[in-house]
Enzyme design. Structure first.
Site, short mmCIF file in Angstrom:
data_model
loop_
_atom_site.label_atom_id
_atom_site.label_comp_id
_atom_site.label_asym_id
_atom_site.label_seq_id
_atom_site.Cartn_x
_atom_site.Cartn_y
_atom_site.Cartn_z
CG ASN A 84 0.70 2.55 -5.32
OD1 ASN A 84 -0.25 2.26 -5.83
ND2 ASN A 84 1.42 1.39 -4.68
CD GLN A 140 0.61 7.59 -4.01
OE1 GLN A 140 1.41 8.36 -4.05
NE2 GLN A 140 1.31 6.53 -2.91
CG HIS A 151 1.37 8.66 5.07
ND1 HIS A 151 2.44 7.97 4.63
CD2 HIS A 151 0.09 7.81 4.93
CE1 HIS A 151 1.94 6.76 4.20
NE2 HIS A 151 0.76 6.65 4.69
N GLY A 174 -5.62 5.66 4.44
CA GLY A 174 -5.89 5.07 3.26
C GLY A 174 -6.34 3.84 3.36
CB THR A 175 -5.12 0.63 4.95
OG1 THR A 175 -3.75 0.74 4.31
CG2 THR A 175 -5.35 -0.85 5.10
CB CYS A 207 2.76 -1.56 0.78
SG CYS A 207 2.50 0.26 0.63
C1 PLP Z 1 -2.71 3.80 -3.67
C2 PLP Z 1 -2.78 3.72 -2.06
N1 PLP Z 1 -3.75 3.35 -1.54
C3 PLP Z 1 -3.80 3.19 -0.41
C4 PLP Z 1 -2.73 3.20 0.55
C5 PLP Z 1 -2.70 3.19 1.93
O1 PLP Z 1 -2.73 4.25 2.57
P1 PLP Z 1 -2.17 4.18 4.20
O2 PLP Z 1 -0.94 4.18 4.36
O3 PLP Z 1 -2.69 5.63 4.71
O4 PLP Z 1 -2.94 3.22 4.93
C6 PLP Z 1 -1.51 3.68 -0.18
C7 PLP Z 1 0.14 3.70 0.53
O5 PLP Z 1 0.81 3.46 0.31
C8 PLP Z 1 -1.46 3.95 -1.58
O6 PLP Z 1 -0.34 4.28 -2.20
#
Ligand code: PLP
Length: 389
Positions: free
Chosen positions: A142, A170, A196, A66-67, A321
């Site tokens: 999230n 999410q 994940h 996601g990041t 996070c």
């Molecule tokens: C809304 C949202 N965006 C992005 C991410 C980041 O995803 P990743 O953990 O796959 O980098 C998260 C993870 O907590 C998330 O909840």
């Protein structure tokens, strides 16, 4: 009860991945048979993700999660002089990317949210400028699970000629995601997924990039992913994401979502009925079926989190996070909560694997833990400290 932080691999997902570690370990760019087996598996996974989104396989770019997808969406379309509109409740993958872009000459506006955590379409309309190149607004939050009116917001952005990105990390596996011509997300140009959060492995994700959207890669290397994301494909991870997407699509068509919503509602009602001075952050707004964000006034959420963890119940305060950070959640602060109430808040997030028995067990543990901590609440402990002096 921390599925918004991460979810376990489903056994079927693990089994689908296994051969691509041990037997078919080829590089998907190799011409020989080993390579072609890997390539075919990546293609099948791309088709499965495309079916979940109702898009074309060529519009799916695999990433490391996601990041990376959020960063690729923002850095991939914005340049100095462009205007970006996003919100104050985004995940840090978008917020910090936006801050970094601001230092590189991109004009950035962070939209506020209402007390329920919703972005108002009127606020977006008022903020659009002729140079607004991208609007990035998450689908489901999230922390609170609040669902934004993405159809309306993306329509507004498009009417002004801006591109629209949504972080659907999410929402995936919890809400139908239809970016087809007649779907709710028809005006979305870029959409982020993370493996994940939907029972695929960590370290794999995808970015939907609508055909005709010009996206510059943020990494430089080979010509993988149609020149949009270089790097040897994470074949087992991609296969896992494809399998998880297929299973999520099936689950969404069945009774699963209603069952999950009933479990979440039971958890909320049970907590609110048994424990005074509690409430739901984001109540009244549309929310994904698995998430509840509850304040327990006069309780330090971190202490409650630890007390529950000692009893075997995993939950989150704010978002995972940020764990370790003492700052109150930026999402709850943006919704107007006081720092004290934000620090008294816990997030419970269920998954399709959560059982009724687990919810009942949580409802047995939480009231006792809250009662104990309230006995030791700061107001009372200050009083007793004064008495001791
Ligand atoms: C809304 C949202 N965006 C992005 C991410 C980041 O995803 P990743 O953990 O796959 O980098 C998260 C993870 O907590 C998330 O909840």
């Amino acid at each position: 009860m921390d599925a918004n932080a991460t979810t376990p691999l489903l056994p079927e997902v693990f089994e689908a991945m296994r051969p691509f570690y041990l037997e078919h370990y080829g590089n998907a760019s190799s011409i020989h048979q080993q390579g072609q087996q890997a390539r075919a598996a990546v293609d099948r996974a791309r088709e499965a993700v495309a079916r979940l989104l109702h898009c074309r396989p060529a519009e799916v770019v695999f990433t490391s999660g996601g990041t990376e997808s959020d960063n690729l969406a923002l850095f991939g379309v914005l340049a100095a002089g462009d205007h970006l509109i996003t919100t104050s409740i985004e995940h840090h993958a978008v917020l910090h990317a936006a801050e970094s872009l601001a230092k590189r000459g991109v004009e950035v506006t962070f939209l506020p949210v209402t007390a329920q955590g919703l972005v108002e379409p009127a606020a977006l309309i008022a903020t659009l400028r002729p140079n607004t190149r991208l609007v990035s607004i998450m689908y489901a939050n999230n922390e609170t699970g609040v669902i934004q009116p993405i159809d309306a917001l993306a329509g507004i952005a498009h009417a002004q000629g801006a591109l629209f990105h949504t972080d659907a990390v999410q929402a995936a596996g919890k809400l139908p995601l239809d970016i087809g011509a007649h779907g709710l997300l028809k005006d979305v140009d870029l959409l982020t997924l993370s493996g994940h959060k939907l029972h695929a492995p960590k370290g794999v994700g995808a970015l939907f990039v609508r055909r005709n959207v010009q996206l510059s890669p943020i990494f430089h290397g080979g010509s993988h992913e149609r020149q949009r994301r270089p790097g040897t494909e994470n074949v087992p991870g991609i296969v896992g994401l494809g399998k998880a997407a297929e299973m999520a699509g099936e689950w969404l068509k069945g009774v699963g979502p209603a069952r999950l919503a009933a479990l979440r509602d039971r958890l909320e009602e049970g907590i609110l009925a048994q424990i005074a001075q509690t409430g739901i952050n984001g109540a009244g707004a549309p929310r994904v079926a698995n998430t509840t964000n509850i304040y327990f006034d006069h309780v330090e959420a971190e202490a409650l989190l630890i007390a529950l963890d000692l009893k075997g119940l995993s939950v989150s305060g704010g978002s995972a996070c940020q764990s370790g950070a003492t700052e109150p959640s930026h999402v709850l602060t943006a919704m107007g909560l006081t720092a004290a109430r934000a620090r008294a808040t816990l997030r419970f997030s269920l998954s399709k694997l959560t059982t009724e028995a687990e919810v009942e067990e949580a409802l047995r543990l939480i009231p006792t833990a809250v009662a104990r901590l309230r006995e030791l609440s700061p107001a009372q402990s200050n009083e007793s400290a004064a008495l001791t002096i």
